[in-house]
Design a protein around this motif. Structure first.
Motif, short mmCIF file in Angstrom:
data_model
loop_
_atom_site.label_atom_id
_atom_site.label_comp_id
_atom_site.label_asym_id
_atom_site.label_seq_id
_atom_site.Cartn_x
_atom_site.Cartn_y
_atom_site.Cartn_z
N VAL A 239 0.86 -1.19 0.00
CA VAL A 239 0.00 0.00 0.00
C VAL A 239 0.90 1.23 0.00
CG1 VAL A 239 -1.72 1.31 1.28
CG2 VAL A 239 -1.84 -1.18 1.25
N GLN A 240 0.54 2.22 -0.82
CA GLN A 240 1.27 3.49 -0.86
C GLN A 240 0.29 4.62 -0.64
OE1 GLN A 240 3.18 3.14 -4.76
NE2 GLN A 240 5.12 2.61 -3.77
N ARG A 241 0.64 5.58 0.26
CA ARG A 241 -0.23 6.71 0.57
C ARG A 241 0.42 8.01 0.12
NH1 ARG A 241 -4.32 6.70 4.51
NH2 ARG A 241 -4.39 8.90 3.95
N ARG A 242 -0.41 8.93 -0.41
CA ARG A 242 0.03 10.28 -0.76
C ARG A 242 -1.16 11.21 -0.51
NH1 ARG A 242 0.94 7.26 -4.96
NH2 ARG A 242 -0.58 8.39 -6.25
N LYS A 243 -1.16 11.89 0.62
CA LYS A 243 -2.22 12.84 0.98
C LYS A 243 -3.59 12.18 0.85
CE LYS A 243 0.47 16.99 -0.09
NZ LYS A 243 0.52 18.26 -0.86
N ASN A 244 -4.38 12.64 -0.12
CA ASN A 244 -5.74 12.10 -0.29
C ASN A 244 -5.79 10.97 -1.31
OD1 ASN A 244 -5.20 13.77 -2.51
ND2 ASN A 244 -7.36 14.28 -2.79
N GLN A 245 -4.66 10.31 -1.56
CA GLN A 245 -4.60 9.20 -2.52
C GLN A 245 -4.04 7.96 -1.84
OE1 GLN A 245 -2.81 10.27 -6.36
NE2 GLN A 245 -2.87 12.40 -5.73
N ILE A 246 -4.45 6.81 -2.35
CA ILE A 246 -3.93 5.55 -1.86
C ILE A 246 -3.85 4.56 -3.02
CG2 ILE A 246 -6.23 4.73 -1.17
CD1 ILE A 246 -4.89 3.30 1.17
N ASP A 247 -2.73 3.88 -3.15
CA ASP A 247 -2.53 2.84 -4.16
C ASP A 247 -2.44 1.49 -3.44
OD1 ASP A 247 -2.42 4.86 -6.00
OD2 ASP A 247 -0.24 4.76 -6.30
N ILE A 248 -3.31 0.56 -3.85
CA ILE A 248 -3.35 -0.76 -3.23
C ILE A 248 -2.97 -1.78 -4.30
CG2 ILE A 248 -4.77 -2.45 -2.03
CD1 ILE A 248 -6.51 -0.12 -1.07
N VAL A 249 -1.87 -2.49 -4.06
CA VAL A 249 -1.35 -3.44 -5.04
C VAL A 249 -1.59 -4.86 -4.53
CG1 VAL A 249 0.67 -4.13 -6.38
CG2 VAL A 249 0.44 -1.75 -5.62
#
Length: 254
Positions: free
Chosen positions: A77-87
């Motif tokens: 999981v990667q977080r950037r402010k109001n974004q999230i990437d779930i792999v």
């Protein structure tokens, strides 16, 4: 020592929950390690919902992912402010679900696929899946089908709407002054929206209730080989408090 370990585990659980959540204003979304939406909160209200098995489903060699038992594995999981990437890994594919939450309760979902297997599977269609949501027995389903469709959920509506008509659907409860909506966008592929009504019992009640489940079909057709990758379309999931007009305004601004 046992109490200390319990405290550490509790802190890890809280940290993971925060990591897999997005919040903007009064609306928050929580996800699992595969990228499924598992909880939605509006103010101090939690929506009654039934999560999906997978965030998307591919039709591979004539079989849909959500209708078969596939090996699944959360990766990172990667977080950037109001974004999230779930792999996550689903079968021989790596699926990255990109979520971005806007200021007015609009959740944007983009998906990237890559294939890491040895064969050459045929891909023939993709479904962007959303959880089923129940807003009460007075809720109505809204859609542009047949000019403008407005059907009480008690009539168990089920239909598909093509992109030429406007591939969006909405569900609104007058008594709760709360609604959800879903729409889609793709520059390259044909798409449509599907709406169906299911019955499910929420965690707070064992009595089955009507719920609406929306999904978007995307006409992707390709044959994958090792190293193949693709960026699919964009799905928008809207949660809004207020009357129907406010819900539809949030939809138009997605």
């Amino acid at each position: 020592m046992v109490k200390l370990m319990g405290l550490v585990m509790a802190l890890v659980t809280v940290s993971q929950a925060q990591e897999l959540a997005l919040e903007s204003g009064q609306v928050s979304f929580r996800f699992d390690g595969l990228g499924n939406i598992v909880a939605v909160t509006v103010g101090n209200r939690s929506l009654n919902l039934q999560p999906t098995k997978l965030p998307i489903s591919l039709r591979v060699d004539g079989k849909w992912w959500h209708e078969t038992d596939l090996r699944t594995e959360p990766i990172k999981v990667q977080r950037r402010k109001n974004q999230i990437d779930i792999v996550a890994r689903i079968g021989n594919f790596t699926v990255t679900v990109h979520y971005q939450l806007g200021k007015v309760g609009v959740l944007r979902k983009d998906v990237t696929l890559s294939y890491e297997g040895d064969g050459n599977p045929k891909i023939d269609g993709t479904l962007f899946l959303l959880p089923a949501v129940g807003l009460g027995e007075d809720a109505v389903v809204l859609s542009p089908s047949f000019d403008f469709l407005r059907v009480p959920i008690s009539q168990r509506p089920r239909f598909s709407v093509d992109m030429g008509t406007g591939a969006w659907c909405a569900l609104h409860s007058p008594s709760q002054k709360l609604g959800i909506a879903a729409t889609f966008y793709s520059e390259t592929e044909h798409f449509s929206v599907n709406a169906e009504t299911i019955d499910f019992a929420s965690s707070s009640s064992r009595v089955p209730r009507h719920a609406s489940r929306f999904s978007h079909w995307l006409g992707v057709q390709d044959r994958a080989s090792k190293g193949w990758s693709a960026e699919l379309g964009t799905q928008f999931f809207i949660v809004a408090e207020g009357d129907e007009r406010k819900l539809l305004e949030s939809l138009w601004h997605a």
